[in-house]
Write an enzyme that holds these catalytic residues in place. Sequence first.
Site, PDB file in Angstrom:
ATOM      1  N   LYS A 289     -29.495  67.697  -8.575  1.00 14.65           N
ATOM      2  CA  LYS A 289     -30.594  68.953  -9.027  1.00 14.65           C
ATOM      3  C   LYS A 289     -30.678  70.027  -8.222  1.00 14.65           C
ATOM      4  O   LYS A 289     -31.782  69.754  -6.994  1.00 14.65           O
ATOM      5  CB  LYS A 289     -31.194  68.344 -10.492  1.00 14.65           C
ATOM      6  CG  LYS A 289     -30.986  68.160 -10.748  1.00 14.65           C
ATOM      7  CD  LYS A 289     -32.188  67.536 -12.230  1.00 14.65           C
ATOM      8  CE  LYS A 289     -32.615  68.605 -12.880  1.00 14.65           C
ATOM      9  NZ  LYS A 289     -31.947  69.856 -13.873  1.00 14.65           N
ATOM     10  N   ASP A 290     -31.325  71.296  -7.666  1.00 13.32           N
ATOM     11  CA  ASP A 290     -31.690  71.817  -7.344  1.00 13.32           C
ATOM     12  C   ASP A 290     -30.792  72.534  -5.757  1.00 13.32           C
ATOM     13  O   ASP A 290     -31.847  73.017  -4.469  1.00 13.32           O
ATOM     14  CB  ASP A 290     -33.125  71.950  -7.162  1.00 13.32           C
ATOM     15  CG  ASP A 290     -33.359  72.083  -8.735  1.00 13.32           C
ATOM     16  OD1 ASP A 290     -33.304  72.514  -9.508  1.00 13.32           O
ATOM     17  OD2 ASP A 290     -34.484  70.907  -8.506  1.00 13.32           O
TER      18      ASP A 290
ATOM     19  N   ASP B 221     -32.909  67.537  -5.836  1.00 12.41           N
ATOM     20  CA  ASP B 221     -33.847  66.695  -6.826  1.00 12.41           C
ATOM     21  C   ASP B 221     -32.903  65.709  -6.848  1.00 12.41           C
ATOM     22  O   ASP B 221     -31.601  66.138  -6.642  1.00 12.41           O
ATOM     23  CB  ASP B 221     -34.629  66.916  -7.540  1.00 12.41           C
ATOM     24  CG  ASP B 221     -36.068  68.179  -7.692  1.00 12.41           C
ATOM     25  OD1 ASP B 221     -37.114  67.491  -6.571  1.00 12.41           O
ATOM     26  OD2 ASP B 221     -35.980  68.578  -7.404  1.00 12.41           O
TER      27      ASP B 221
ATOM     28  N   ASP C 226     -42.880  69.492  -0.966  1.00  9.77           N
ATOM     29  CA  ASP C 226     -41.843  69.453  -1.936  1.00  9.77           C
ATOM     30  C   ASP C 226     -40.696  69.206  -0.953  1.00  9.77           C
ATOM     31  O   ASP C 226     -40.922  70.843  -0.487  1.00  9.77           O
ATOM     32  CB  ASP C 226     -42.019  70.240  -2.891  1.00  9.77           C
ATOM     33  CG  ASP C 226     -40.971  69.771  -3.883  1.00  9.77           C
ATOM     34  OD1 ASP C 226     -40.435  69.249  -4.830  1.00  9.77           O
ATOM     35  OD2 ASP C 226     -40.081  70.835  -3.922  1.00  9.77           O
TER      36      ASP C 226
ATOM     37  N   ASN D  48     -37.907  62.841  -6.815  1.00 16.13           N
ATOM     38  CA  ASN D  48     -38.097  64.621  -6.294  1.00 16.13           C
ATOM     39  C   ASN D  48     -38.469  63.856  -4.713  1.00 16.13           C
ATOM     40  O   ASN D  48     -39.388  63.285  -3.759  1.00 16.13           O
ATOM     41  CB  ASN D  48     -39.493  64.712  -7.408  1.00 16.13           C
ATOM     42  CG  ASN D  48     -40.008  65.781  -6.666  1.00 16.13           C
ATOM     43  OD1 ASN D  48     -39.415  66.501  -7.357  1.00 16.13           O
ATOM     44  ND2 ASN D  48     -41.028  65.972  -5.606  1.00 16.13           N
TER      45      ASN D  48
END
Length: 221
Positions: A148-149, A136, A132, A114
């Site tokens: 990811k993302d 990821d 954040d 993360n």
Amino acid sequence: MTDYWQPGTTIEWVYRGTGRHVDKPNVRPMTVVRDDADGLVAWLAPGTPLIKPVLVDGREMRNAGPVAMFTQDRALKLDIWRGTGILKVLPPGKPWSVWHFWADDGTFRGWYVNLEAPHVREAEAFRTSTVDHVLDLWIRSDRTIEWKDEDELEGAVTAGRFTEAEAEQIVADAHAAVRDIEAWVSPFADGWKDWMPPSHWRLPTAPTTHQPVFVAEELTG
């Protein structure tokens, strides 16, 4: 001199809100497994009560899409952690934490990197907080890597959450994490995938907030 928390201590792992959402944090109570110069390790148990930002109608943020999820108004929801527990490791000096995931039958599924800002530790408040960074990495048990993302990071730039330069740094941080994965250094090589929580640990209590919140059905009795 860092004030380390003792194993078994309940802390709050907080993802701070930013910009117009600064008052809408994600607050996860967790239990300290280890805390020392080699990093913080904490356990998010299944069923843990937590506070998270949602859309004002109660839906999850991702339902708004990769741009609007950063621009639409938010509310807070008192909910529980659903699914299996997560063991989070915060390596010192790294702009990410490493999460360990298991299946329902206890089989280890993989690691999740993360990307996030350096943590701010409030020892006396039993809180560690960060922001954040959206992007990821998912590392399967065979060590293959999935990004990811990426669409949400692009959406965050479009929405003004991050500048282009900030997004480029986040991507560079992800590449640095990939190099650690390929070298198989700590915490990936530390054997945390075989860890199990002590049977006497109990769920933390729900975090408090002075704001109105949606309450999940599981918490209404």
